[in-house]
Design an enzyme around this catalytic site. Structure first.
Site, short mmCIF file in Angstrom:
data_model
loop_
_atom_site.label_atom_id
_atom_site.label_comp_id
_atom_site.label_asym_id
_atom_site.label_seq_id
_atom_site.Cartn_x
_atom_site.Cartn_y
_atom_site.Cartn_z
N SER A 1 112.46 36.35 52.94
CA SER A 1 112.05 36.02 51.95
C SER A 1 113.49 35.94 50.95
O SER A 1 113.51 35.21 50.00
CB SER A 1 110.77 36.86 50.76
OG SER A 1 110.49 37.10 51.20
N LYS B 1 114.10 32.55 50.14
CA LYS B 1 113.65 32.01 49.11
C LYS B 1 115.11 31.22 47.82
O LYS B 1 114.58 30.08 47.38
CB LYS B 1 112.81 32.46 48.32
CG LYS B 1 111.08 32.49 49.75
CD LYS B 1 110.04 34.09 48.78
CE LYS B 1 108.78 33.68 49.59
NZ LYS B 1 108.35 34.52 50.34
N TYR C 1 107.71 26.03 55.51
CA TYR C 1 108.02 28.24 55.53
C TYR C 1 108.20 29.23 55.99
O TYR C 1 108.72 29.84 55.65
CB TYR C 1 106.89 28.00 53.85
CG TYR C 1 107.05 29.60 53.14
CD1 TYR C 1 107.27 29.89 52.33
CD2 TYR C 1 105.61 30.58 54.09
CE1 TYR C 1 107.79 31.29 51.60
CE2 TYR C 1 105.81 31.65 53.69
CZ TYR C 1 106.92 32.06 53.35
OH TYR C 1 106.55 33.90 52.10
N TYR D 1 109.54 41.57 44.07
CA TYR D 1 108.70 42.39 43.89
C TYR D 1 108.54 42.95 43.62
O TYR D 1 109.03 42.19 42.17
CB TYR D 1 107.94 42.92 45.50
CG TYR D 1 109.10 41.91 46.74
CD1 TYR D 1 108.82 40.59 46.91
CD2 TYR D 1 109.35 42.53 47.97
CE1 TYR D 1 109.05 40.24 48.51
CE2 TYR D 1 109.55 42.12 49.01
CZ TYR D 1 110.00 41.18 48.75
OH TYR D 1 110.10 40.80 49.63
N VAL E 1 110.96 40.68 53.75
CA VAL E 1 110.64 42.08 54.85
C VAL E 1 111.09 41.83 55.81
O VAL E 1 110.98 43.11 56.87
CB VAL E 1 108.87 41.25 54.24
CG1 VAL E 1 108.78 41.81 52.99
CG2 VAL E 1 108.50 40.87 55.22
O1 DON Z 1 105.16 35.07 53.92
C1 DON Z 1 105.29 36.19 54.27
O2 DON Z 1 104.73 36.57 55.12
C2 DON Z 1 107.05 36.11 55.18
N1 DON Z 1 107.40 34.92 55.80
C3 DON Z 1 108.06 36.17 54.19
C4 DON Z 1 107.83 37.87 53.55
C5 DON Z 1 109.07 38.34 52.45
O3 DON Z 1 109.95 38.85 53.51
C6 DON Z 1 108.06 38.25 50.68
N2 DON Z 1 107.70 37.78 50.46
N3 DON Z 1 107.87 37.40 49.31
#
Ligand code: DON
Length: 304
Positions: free
Chosen positions: A63, A66, A188, A240, A258
């Site tokens: 993420s 993003k 994505y 988060y 993550v």
């Molecule tokens: O969408 C997902 O689950 C992962 N590709 C990205 C997750 C992540 O790092 C946290 N997302 N906001």
């Protein structure tokens, strides 16, 4: 300020705890990463790079992508973005579907998954080469052509990302995706699966510490105002549902993923990236958060 010395102090202090936290399990390809990795890199607006540990080891940016997707979408459509996405912290897990129902398909912010899917949809509609747009943007920001998507991670996310798929269809049902949900999801997931090092990521987000200006390209990546907006969103929505506590402890705009990476920016002073794969209960890197807290404590430098 001797940032190298501060990074070394942080490394030595945290070393006994390397491996703490829980590596993300829900993406099978990420579950096998060695939890004992720790790297940190800091870059100043003059281009000086300071680093410790595994700062040159690639990891899945997840993420953290993003930030760059949002910067791209801001470049492509400017303020029109905000008719389709909010700017408030969600107070919910990043992959929650609940709020989206109440709020008629308008995601709370661009950093939760629903918001990132809308941002991806904008990129898909507006970018010249949408499949590679985030990757190409990162190549430009770092000056490194050798950045890549880890195809195994992208595949793993496609196979197991049922919640994201549900969210994309849900957004579509509210008319807040213009493109096919399968295309939005693919782009994505591919952006999340880009691999980079702490050194590369600290360079990539230096424009956020430099009023939107890239020292790598000499270009204005975002206007100074847009850079302020993006930093403000990172501070209020970037980590988060732990964002309040994170801002309290660290005092810097930051965005986590993550994969265990966190980027942060101190306008006028530095950009920084830390990587430690073990996560806390909200999905932020446990030691990464601690390291950034130590950085602002030992340097006495934060936005507050
Ligand atoms: O969408 C997902 O689950 C992962 N590709 C990205 C997750 C992540 O790092 C946290 N997302 N906001």
């Amino acid at each position: 300020m001797n940032y190298q010395k501060i990074l070394e102090r942080i490394y030595n202090e945290l070393e006994p705890e390397f491996g703490a936290g829980q590596v993300a399990q829900y993406i099978p390809e990420l579950a096998s990463v060695d939890p004992k990795h720790f790297g940190m890199a800091l870059m100043t607006p003059s281009g000086d790079l300071h680093s410790v540990g595994d700062a040159d080891v690639k990891f899945s940016i997840q993420s953290v992508s993003k930030v760059f997707a949002l910067a791209l979408a801001m470049r492509l459509v400017g303020d029109d973005l905000w008719t389709r996405c909010g700017r408030e912290p969600s107070g919910n897990p990043f992959n929650s579907l609940v709020q989206l129902e109440h709020e008629q398909g308008i995601p709370r912010n661009p950093f939760i998954n629903a918001g990132a899917l809308v941002i991806t949809d904008v990129i898909l509609s507006e970018a010249r080469t949408p499949r590679e747009a985030v990757l190409d943007f990162l190549r430009m920001l770092t000056g490194h052509e050798d950045l890549h998507v880890n195809e195994a991670v992208a595949h793993s996310e496609m196979e197991t990302g049922h919640r994201n798929a549900a969210m994309a269809h849900f957004l579509k049902s509210f008319g807040n995706l213009k493109n096919a949900s399968s295309d939005v999801l693919e782009i994505y997931f591919r952006s999340c699966s880009i691999e980079m090092t702490c050194a590369e990521l600290s360079a990539a987000c230096l424009f956020l510490a430099n009023q939107g200006h890239s020292i790598q390209t000499g270009d204005q990546v975002l206007s100074a105002s847009q850079s302020k907006y993006l930093n403000s969103l990172m501070l209020t929505c970037g980590t988060y549902d732990a964002v309040g506590d994170f801002a309290y402890r660290v005092g810097l705009p930051a965005k986590s993923g993550v994969g265990g990476g966190i980027v942060a920016a101190m306008p006028g002073k530095f950009s920084v990236c830390v990587w430690s794969p073990g996560l806390d209960a909200q999905g932020n890197s446990l030691l990464g958060g601690n390291a950034l807290e130590l950085l602002t404590t030992y340097s006495g430098v934060s936005v507050f």
